[in-house]
Each structure stands twice: as C-alpha cells, then as structure tokens.
Design an enzyme around this catalytic site. Structure first.
Site, PDB file in Angstrom:
ATOM      1  N   SER A 171       6.128  24.681   0.095  1.00 48.85           N
ATOM      2  CA  SER A 171       6.444  25.117  -1.266  1.00 48.85           C
ATOM      3  C   SER A 171       7.234  24.034  -1.970  1.00 48.85           C
ATOM      4  O   SER A 171       7.991  23.290  -1.324  1.00 48.85           O
ATOM      5  CB  SER A 171       7.276  26.405  -1.234  1.00 48.85           C
ATOM      6  OG  SER A 171       7.742  26.740  -2.534  1.00 48.85           O
ATOM      7  N   TYR A 190      14.506  31.272   1.063  1.00 53.70           N
ATOM      8  CA  TYR A 190      13.089  30.891   1.024  1.00 53.70           C
ATOM      9  C   TYR A 190      12.946  29.373   0.902  1.00 53.70           C
ATOM     10  O   TYR A 190      12.165  28.746   1.613  1.00 53.70           O
ATOM     11  CB  TYR A 190      12.401  31.581  -0.160  1.00 53.70           C
ATOM     12  CG  TYR A 190      10.914  31.334  -0.261  1.00 53.70           C
ATOM     13  CD1 TYR A 190      10.006  32.179   0.370  1.00 53.70           C
ATOM     14  CD2 TYR A 190      10.404  30.261  -1.002  1.00 53.70           C
ATOM     15  CE1 TYR A 190       8.642  31.965   0.278  1.00 53.70           C
ATOM     16  CE2 TYR A 190       9.046  30.039  -1.095  1.00 53.70           C
ATOM     17  CZ  TYR A 190       8.166  30.893  -0.456  1.00 53.70           C
ATOM     18  OH  TYR A 190       6.803  30.667  -0.552  1.00 53.70           O
TER      19      TYR A 190
END
Length: 281
Positions: free
Chosen positions: A141, A155
C-alpha cells in the site's frame, strides 16, 4: 493468446474487491486459479461463474498456517504446479491515535496483513524453488510508503512490513529464479474503506461505487483507482514479461505519492504574488 496462458496461480482474499477481480482477469488471460477466502458463499459464486476447470475455490483463513498449507496442497493436487501466488488477503486495522490502539486489535491486524503474507511465501517458496521458477506478489500500500495515507497508522505500519519483507524474501528466492515483488495501491474504490470505519463486510462492498467521486480528486489522474488497475499490475508481475523484475514495489496510485499536485500549487503561487503585489509573468 493470453498473457498467462498455462500459468497456475493462487489468489488470497478472492471473495471481493481486488482479489475477486484479479481472479477473473487472470482466468481471462489464460491462467487456472485457486481462489481462497473466508466467505464461502461468495467464493462459490466466483467458482461457478468461471467454471471449475479454470477456478477452484478453497475456503481458507490466510492467517492460519494449516489453512495456507491446505490451499497449496489443493493447488498441487488439482494442477500439479504453482507459478504465481498473489498474497492479497487483507482488512482494516485499528484507527485513532497511538495512545488508543487496543493490543488485541493490533495483533489481529498484523496477523491479517503481515502474517498471512509470510505464511503464503513460506509454503509457496519450496514448491517454486523445486520448479526453478515462480512469481510471488504481495499486496502492499502507499500507506506503507508514506504516513497519513490510511485511516489507521497500524495499517500503514503493517504494509511497510509487507513491502520490506517482500524485498528480504526476494533476495533469497531470486537465487532460485523465483521472483518476489509487491504492488502498492493508492486510493482504490473497494469496500475496505467502509470496513475500516466499522461497517460490516457484507455491507461495505456496496459503498465502493459511492466513493469514486471523492477519490477522483486525490491524485493527478482525475479518477478513482479501481480493482482492475491492481489486477492488471498483478498480471504483468505474474507474466513472463517481468522475469527480470525482483524485489520491486510497483506503485499504482495515479501519482498520489509523487508530490504536491500541480494546479493547487500554482494557485497558491498566484495567491502569494497577489498578496505581495507582484505582477503575473
């Protein structure tokens, strides 16, 4: 001819979003795919739509070593080899400041986002090393590259771990002609954003379309990212077109993390000229 003709692949987290679309496109490109995920009903609809001769669904939790091993074994029993593993399974992580992070939520997020990737590589690597070929793709990501690009700092930290673990594994497995790369999506319109805010998974996916308008403004390319953008990147990394690419993080974000956007920056410069009484050039 498809770009993946003759390839055998495993895609985790395949019941919705990026994973589901990747399975569909891999099959379109000629691959046979073992699709895995926890939501069996959704997985069976994918298997039925593509046909069991091209898509086998195996219900599995990517955080459990026994389940991961079972998926690898099912793939070998069905098709005898493994050419590509896409470690795509993921999910939201605790939000809020560092002082509010629940330990159990932290551990669960690390299991979903990092342990699942480690387990996939652990059990796919011996197969691919014996073959002398293979491509492992891990879903990273942009939140793992820059702070502030996720609703959750946990995250972001987990995805940074995925990106670096990818490189570490690539240095080992590359010696056996097994490539390990990651894809770092930017803003992709899927249900994960609604899940991160607390919506149930069976309801979150329905909000993906509604997010596209606001997400179109976040990067120079004036549209939201969609699952196809990541699936097509995975096709490239799974194919023989990328056989000299190893230990690389392929950012697919429309330019999101490239820097300041041009037009807002120029508007700021214009405002400063006006404030200073400086004429336009």
């Amino acid at each position: 001819m498809g770009k993946l003709d003759g390839k055998i692949a495993i895609v985790t987290g395949a019941t919705s979003g990026i994973g589901r679309r990747t399975v569909e496109i891999f099959v379109q490109e000629g691959a046979k795919v073992v699709a895995t995920g926890r939501r069996e009903a959704l997985g069976r609809t994918l298997e039925q739509s593509l046909g069991k001769d091209r898509c086998l669904f195996v219900t599995a939790d990517a955080t459990l070593e026994s389940d991961v091993k079972a998926v690898i074994d099912a793939c070998l029993a069905k098709w005898g080899r493994l050419d590509c593993l896409f470690n795509n399974a993921g999910g939201p992580a605790p939000v809020g400041g560092i002082e509010t992070v629940p330990v159990e939520g932290f551990d669960a997020a690390m299991a979903t986002l990092v342990r699942s990737v480690m387990l996939g590589m652990k059990h796919a690597a011996p197969v691919m090393m014996r073959q002398g070929s293979g491509s492992i793709i891990n879903n990273g990501s942009v939140a793992g590259r820059r702070a502030g690009y996720s609703t959750s700092m946990i995250y972001g930290a987990a995805k940074a771990a995925v990106n670096h673990l990818t490189v570490c594994a690539a240095m080992q497995l590359g010696e056996k002609n097994v490539r390990v790369n990651s894809i770092s999506p930017g803003g992709i319109a899927t249900g994960i954003f609604a899940k991160a805010l607390g919506l149930a998974p069976d309801k979150a996916d329905a909000y993906a379309e509604a997010m596209k308008a606001s997400m179109a403004k976040n990067q120079p390319i004036p549209r939201a990212g969609v699952p196809d953008d990541i699936a097509q990147a995975a096709v490239f990394l799974a194919s023989d077109d990328s056989t000299f690419i190893n230990g690389h993080d392929l950012v697919v974000d429309g330019g999101l993390v490239g820097g300041r956007m041009w037009t807002p920056h120029q508007e700021g410069v214009k405002a400063m000229r006006q404030a200073f009484g400086v004429d336009e050039p």
